[in-house]
Design an enzyme around this catalytic site. Structure first.
Site: not given
Ligand code: NAD
Length: 337
Positions: A140, A168, A195, A220
């Site tokens: 993000c 956040r 960075g 953020h």
């Molecule tokens: P989250 O925990 O909200 O969602 C992840 C989901 O995957 C959950 O429902 C979990 O139960 C499920 N899960 C766990 N193990 C699994 C498996 N083996 N197979 C299938 N599903 C499984 O996480 P998120 O915030 O959605 O983050 C997901 C990705 O996106 C991460 O790489 C994170 O860094 C990235 N990301 C998150 C944000 C944020 O702010 N939330 C922003 C940008 C990128």
């Protein structure tokens, strides 16, 4: 129709599924979950076929009254592209599954950059992902920085970026994260890892970033200083940013003085989940001293990467050029409304 599977249906996955479902050239052929929690029930109500991410847990879904189509590998086999939205690190573990079915996959920003052949931001490097099988949509924060840096580089040239990221502590549902009452330099070392992540999009960019974490779940906020190669005026930069579809320059006079009112604004506008897919730049903050540009922007961590995932699907499947894809995505996600 591009057949898309979503593996991991949490904060990012549920938003990706809805955005894909809204596109005229894509369909959600399934979502895979580990457990039949509230999000699983919502997925079923939305009509997404449910797959079990952990096959042995299928009975748990039946007990919860959720019909399961099959195990995740069946979804992967059936998809043209899988969007992996599992927690950081699990995406990399899942890569072998996608490779075993020759199914192209998109990973998220929590994975290391080498999980994909390309780190992706639609505005900055769409063409690098054309026809590529494994792509990582950047985080993000990196998405938010890239959307500002790309037009500045094209229009004026960028000598150096310095960014302080006030992050956040966690997403609204992440009640085990914090801080609850503290202000943390985080990471405490300088520069932060952000960075180098931006360098996966702009390899030759000079950028230093600093991070803090605060007790907030909303968004953020970035404090940005960009030394440009050309002399510019604040008015010209503002015009440039206003012409970017995924940057919202907050007009003076709306009384939006922080992330809280931005989120209220999105909810009042009827946006799903109160999402703000665009960078939100405070117009009044755009200032220029010599060749130094300053501004504040807010980044909605839960949603700014969503349109990028949709564009990555089109790039990888070679189904649209950059401009056409971004316009289609924006229109059907609801950006700019
Ligand atoms: P989250 O925990 O909200 O969602 C992840 C989901 O995957 C959950 O429902 C979990 O139960 C499920 N899960 C766990 N193990 C699994 C498996 N083996 N197979 C299938 N599903 C499984 O996480 P998120 O915030 O959605 O983050 C997901 C990705 O996106 C991460 O790489 C994170 O860094 C990235 N990301 C998150 C944000 C944020 O702010 N939330 C922003 C940008 C990128």
């Amino acid at each position: 129709m591009i057949r898309v599977g979503v593996n991991g249906y949490g904060t990012i996955g549920k938003r990706v599924a809805d955005a894909v479902d809204a596109q005229p050239d894509m369909e959600v052929i399934g979502v895979a979950k580990t457990q039949p929690n509230f999000e699983a029930h919502t997925a079923v109500k939305r009509g997404y076929p449910m797959y079990a991410a952990i096959p042995e847990r299928m009975p748990l879904f039946s007990e919860a009254g959720i019909d399961v189509e099959g195990a995740v590998d069946e979804m992967v086999a059936d998809a043209d592209v899988v969007v992996d939205c599992t927690p950081s690190g699990i995406g990399a573990d899942n890569k072998a599954l996608y490779e075993s079915h020759d199914t192209p996959a998109i990973f998220q920003g929590g994975e290391d950059a080498d999980v994909g052949e390309v780190s992706f931001n639609a505005r900055a490097n769409y063409d690098d992902a054309v026809g590529v099988d494994y792509v990582r949509t950047v985080s993000c924060n990196t998405t938010g920085l890239s959307r500002i840096i790309a037009p500045l580089r094209e229009e004026y040239g960028v000598e150096k970026v310095r960014a302080t990221l006030v992050r956040r502590g966690g997403d609204p549902g992440q009640n085990s994260r914090g801080p609850i009452n503290d202000i943390l330099p985080n990471p405490i070392h300088i520069p932060s890892h952000h960075g180098p992540d931006v360098n996966t999009i702009f390899p030759d960019l000079s950028i230093d970033t600093l991070g803090l974490k605060v007790p907030a779940t909303l968004m953020h906020v970035h404090s940005l200083n960009v030394t440009l190669e050309d002399d510019v005026t604040a008015a010209h930069v503002r015009q440039l940013l206003e012409s970017e579809s995924r940057v919202y320059v907050i007009p003076e006079g709306l009384g939006i003085d922080g992330a809280g009112k931005l989120k209220d604004f999105a909810l009042d506008a009827g946006r799903p989940r109160g999402d703000l897919w665009e960078n939100c730049v405070w117009g009044e903050s755009i200032a220029v001293e010599g060749r130094d540009l300053y501004l504040f922007q807010a980044i909605h961590q839960e949603s700014d990467v969503i349109p990028e995932n949709v564009d990555a699907i089109r790039a990888m499947t070679e189904s649209a050029e950059q401009a056409e894809s971004m316009v289609t995505t924006d229109e059907h996600v609801g950006i700019g409304i």
